[in-house]
Scaffold this motif. Structure first.
Motif, PDB file in Angstrom:
ATOM      1  N   ALA A 109       0.828  -1.214   0.000  1.00 12.32           N
ATOM      2  CA  ALA A 109       0.000   0.000   0.000  1.00 12.32           C
ATOM      3  C   ALA A 109       0.857   1.258   0.000  1.00 12.32           C
ATOM      4  O   ALA A 109       0.580   2.202  -0.748  1.00 12.32           O
ATOM      5  CB  ALA A 109      -0.937  -0.004   1.209  1.00 12.32           C
ATOM      6  N   VAL A 119      -5.436   4.000  -2.039  1.00 17.44           N
ATOM      7  CA  VAL A 119      -5.491   2.633  -1.529  1.00 17.44           C
ATOM      8  C   VAL A 119      -6.204   2.600  -0.185  1.00 17.44           C
ATOM      9  O   VAL A 119      -6.061   3.511   0.623  1.00 17.44           O
ATOM     10  CB  VAL A 119      -4.052   2.079  -1.340  1.00 17.44           C
ATOM     11  CG1 VAL A 119      -4.079   0.680  -0.764  1.00 17.44           C
ATOM     12  CG2 VAL A 119      -3.279   2.109  -2.641  1.00 17.44           C
ATOM     13  N   VAL A 121      -6.632  -0.321   3.030  1.00 15.71           N
ATOM     14  CA  VAL A 121      -6.091  -1.580   3.533  1.00 15.71           C
ATOM     15  C   VAL A 121      -6.977  -2.077   4.678  1.00 15.71           C
ATOM     16  O   VAL A 121      -7.348  -1.293   5.553  1.00 15.71           O
ATOM     17  CB  VAL A 121      -4.643  -1.403   4.040  1.00 15.71           C
ATOM     18  CG1 VAL A 121      -4.111  -2.695   4.638  1.00 15.71           C
ATOM     19  CG2 VAL A 121      -3.736  -0.911   2.939  1.00 15.71           C
TER      20      VAL A 121
END
Length: 127
Positions: A109, A119, A121
């Motif tokens: 990431a 991104v 996560v």
């Protein structure tokens, strides 16, 4: 849940999910990366109480020479794919989902964010 956005006014384009092979309900993802054979810090007394979100564990996992190649290859593929699709997911798995998979998910990431890709996560089993 860790959220890495380079610009908080945009939506994520890539979801990265870490989990263990024995997770009760692993996420459905477009791509899967099995990092079970990378360095695992479980036997290190000073790291045992931590998990893959911690920088010390990430440094230990990144000490495996194969880690950099995985991160580089995933970054190359994702950079290419984000030109053609709006959203896709990557699963990063290991045996127990506590150390290696989360560490690699965070490192991937960070690499993608450095390339300008938004991104998100999520670590299954750590939340």
């Amino acid at each position: 849940m860790t959220t890495l956005f380079r610009d908080h006014n945009t939506l994520a384009r890539v979801g990265i999910y870490s989990y263990g092979l024995k997770s009760p309900q692993p996420p459905e993802t477009l791509y899967e990366i099995d990092v079970s054979n990378l360095r695992d810090p479980q036997g290190q007394k000073n790291l045992r109480s931590l998990d893959g979100r911690d920088s010390q564990v990430q440094a230990w996992v990144l000490g495996d020479s194969r880690s950099a190649a995985i991160i580089s290859n995933v970054s190359l593929i994702v950079t290419d794919l984000t030109r053609r699709v709006n959203w896709f997911t990557i699963g990063v798995r290991d045996v127990h989902g506590k150390y290696t998979a989360p560490a690699m998910a965070e490192s991937i990431a960070a690499s993608l964010v450095a390339c300008g890709i938004d991104v998100i996560v999520r670590h299954y089993g750590l939340e």
